[in-house]
Scaffold this motif. Structure first.
Motif, PDB file in Angstrom:
ATOM      1  N   CYS A 106       0.849  -1.198   0.000  1.00  0.00           N
ATOM      2  CA  CYS A 106       0.000   0.000   0.000  1.00  0.00           C
ATOM      3  C   CYS A 106       0.877   1.239   0.000  1.00  0.00           C
ATOM      4  O   CYS A 106       2.049   1.169   0.370  1.00  0.00           O
ATOM      5  CB  CYS A 106      -0.884   0.022   1.247  1.00  0.00           C
ATOM      6  SG  CYS A 106       0.046   0.073   2.795  1.00  0.00           S
ATOM      7  N   VAL A 109       2.078   2.943   3.795  1.00  0.00           N
ATOM      8  CA  VAL A 109       3.322   2.723   4.555  1.00  0.00           C
ATOM      9  C   VAL A 109       4.354   3.819   4.272  1.00  0.00           C
ATOM     10  O   VAL A 109       5.152   4.171   5.143  1.00  0.00           O
ATOM     11  CB  VAL A 109       3.933   1.322   4.297  1.00  0.00           C
ATOM     12  CG1 VAL A 109       3.087   0.240   4.935  1.00  0.00           C
ATOM     13  CG2 VAL A 109       4.158   1.036   2.820  1.00  0.00           C
ATOM     14  N   MET A 251      -8.169  -8.864   6.614  1.00  0.00           N
ATOM     15  CA  MET A 251      -7.392  -8.685   7.853  1.00  0.00           C
ATOM     16  C   MET A 251      -8.092  -9.330   9.050  1.00  0.00           C
ATOM     17  O   MET A 251      -9.324  -9.423   9.066  1.00  0.00           O
ATOM     18  CB  MET A 251      -7.265  -7.187   8.170  1.00  0.00           C
ATOM     19  CG  MET A 251      -6.648  -6.331   7.106  1.00  0.00           C
ATOM     20  SD  MET A 251      -4.873  -6.520   6.996  1.00  0.00           S
ATOM     21  CE  MET A 251      -4.289  -5.827   8.527  1.00  0.00           C
ATOM     22  N   ASN A 336      -6.771  -1.869   0.857  1.00  0.00           N
ATOM     23  CA  ASN A 336      -5.744  -2.672   0.178  1.00  0.00           C
ATOM     24  C   ASN A 336      -5.887  -4.160   0.489  1.00  0.00           C
ATOM     25  O   ASN A 336      -5.569  -5.008  -0.316  1.00  0.00           O
ATOM     26  CB  ASN A 336      -4.349  -2.221   0.614  1.00  0.00           C
ATOM     27  CG  ASN A 336      -4.146  -0.739   0.403  1.00  0.00           C
ATOM     28  OD1 ASN A 336      -3.953  -0.301  -0.717  1.00  0.00           O
ATOM     29  ND2 ASN A 336      -4.222   0.053   1.475  1.00  0.00           N
TER      30      ASN A 336
END
Ligand code: SF4
Length: 390
Positions: A106, A109, A251, A336
């Motif tokens: 992504c 970061v 996630m 993402n």
């Protein structure tokens, strides 16, 4: 993990900060201890402290709708509070001597790590590979190798060590051995009575994220694999009776691992596999070709691929793990790592015939997660799957 965190705090070695799917092997070859802010973000989520810190980052101009690892971590830094103080007796997160990121996952970061480079007045190096690829060709690999090689002079200057190809090969070798063991660990759950769940995996993945490239990670997964294989041999699963087998896409909801784990287990449902835990399987690592193989492995990761490529990978996993249903976690602050927004669940159902459920939530920010609503949705979905199977 305790020893790992203590070693970061000892001051004996220089510390490199790195993204979770960044060039850790190259950094380790210069003798850096490697610290992963995303791991700290997960810790803030799992300890349910993230919500105390996110408002601090919002005050600084970071939206509450961007990556809650980023906002929780920056907020924790600004408040000078971290679970590392309570759990490991550390002063806080270790100070970086160098910061490295890879935007293979992504762009967030880059923003996140640049904040710290400015704060600590610290050198920062970045890899920006092409994104959303159907296939990764040698052209992309060549580009990433060039970017990785650009890191060398900065690493040499900060570490005071010359680049040593043998040290790089050695860390790639250790990383490869650990990652292949981790892959075998995950694949034990192909068996009818799966010995390890997705929720267990989110804990056991610690060493492959923060300690890959070390002997410790390899030893850890050697022991874990032996135990799991023994359980497979003895037909011991992580739940006594399995009515349905689930794939978790997206996630984890870090602050609700226990609740989610219990919810599925109480409904005789085994969450046997996930994209998330598989994200640290780098089976292309090859110590005899360290540059090309690490560049390829880090560019080919699931999150960096086109929907077409992801669907192919997922369909294979569903088959391999004999999946009855898929739960997509539509993560509010990480698009993402959320694959439920652009029609993928529907397309995959057409291809595979496997039913799916989408739940809304977040990795760290529990304001985006409704527990009651999610329980109702999941229990209804599991009942439907059972009916289909009868
Ligand atoms: S992939 Fe998602 S959760 Fe991970 S750092 Fe990027 S935005 Fe945050």
């Amino acid at each position: 993990m305790s020893e790992y965190f203590t070693s970061l705090d000892s001051g004996n070695k220089k510390v490199a900060w790195c993204t979770s799917v960044g060039p850790a092997e190259l950094l380790r070859s210069f003798g850096f201890e490697v610290y992963f802010p995303e791991n700290h973000g997960a810790l803030l989520g799992a300890t349910r402290t993230a919500m105390d810190f996110i408002p601090e980052a919002i005050k600084c101009g970071y939206s509450g709708h961007i990556c809650s690892y980023t906002t929780a971590d920056i907020g924790s830094y600004l408040k000078k509070q971290s679970p590392l103080q309570k759990h490991y007796g550390m002063e806080g997160v270790p100070k970086p001597d160098i910061i490295a990121y890879n935007t293979n996952q992504c762009r967030e970061v880059e923003d996140w790590f640049t904040f710290y480079a400015d704060e600590f007045n610290c050198p920062i190096v970045g890899i920006q590979p092409p994104r959303y690829l159907d296939e990764v060709t040698q052209d992309e690999v060549d580009l990433v190798v060039k970017q990785m090689k650009k890191m060398i002079p900065v690493c040499e200057q900060v570490s005071g060590r010359k680049f040593n190809i043998d040290a790089f090969k050695e860390t790639v070798k250790l990383s490869k051995e650990a990652t292949l063991l981790w892959q075998k660990v995950l694949k034990t759950s192909i068996s009818e009575n799966a010995p390890i769940s997705f929720f267990d995996g989110t804990i056991h993945m610690g060493p492959i994220v923060v300690l890959r490239g070390t002997q410790i990670a390899k030893d850890y997964y050697t022991i874990l694999l032996a135990e799991l294989e023994e359980n497979v041999k003895n037909n011991v699963g992580f739940i006594p009776k399995t009515k349905t087998r689930i794939f978790w896409e997206g996630m984890p909801i870090w602050g609700k691992l226990r609740m989610m784990s219990d919810l599925f287990a109480n409904n005789d449902s085994a969450v046997v596999a996930s994209t998330y835990c598989s994200s640290w399987v780098f089976d292309k690592f090859d110590e005899n070709d360290p540059w090309n193989s690490t560049a390829r492995a880090y560019t080919e990761i699931f999150i960096n691929r086109s929907d077409k490529a992801k669907e192919k990978i997922l369909a294979e996993w569903f088959k391999e793990y004999k999946i009855d249903g898929i739960v997509y976690h539509d993560t509010k602050t990480c698009f993402n790592n959320s694959n439920a927004k652009f029609g993928m669940p529907q397309r995959l159902q057409t291809i595979t015939g496997i039913p799916f459920l989408i739940i809304e939530g977040d990795l760290c920010d529990l304001r985006f997660f409704s527990e009651e609503q999610s329980i109702t949705k999941i229990e209804t979905f599991l009942e439907q799957l059972e009916d289909i199977k009868v």
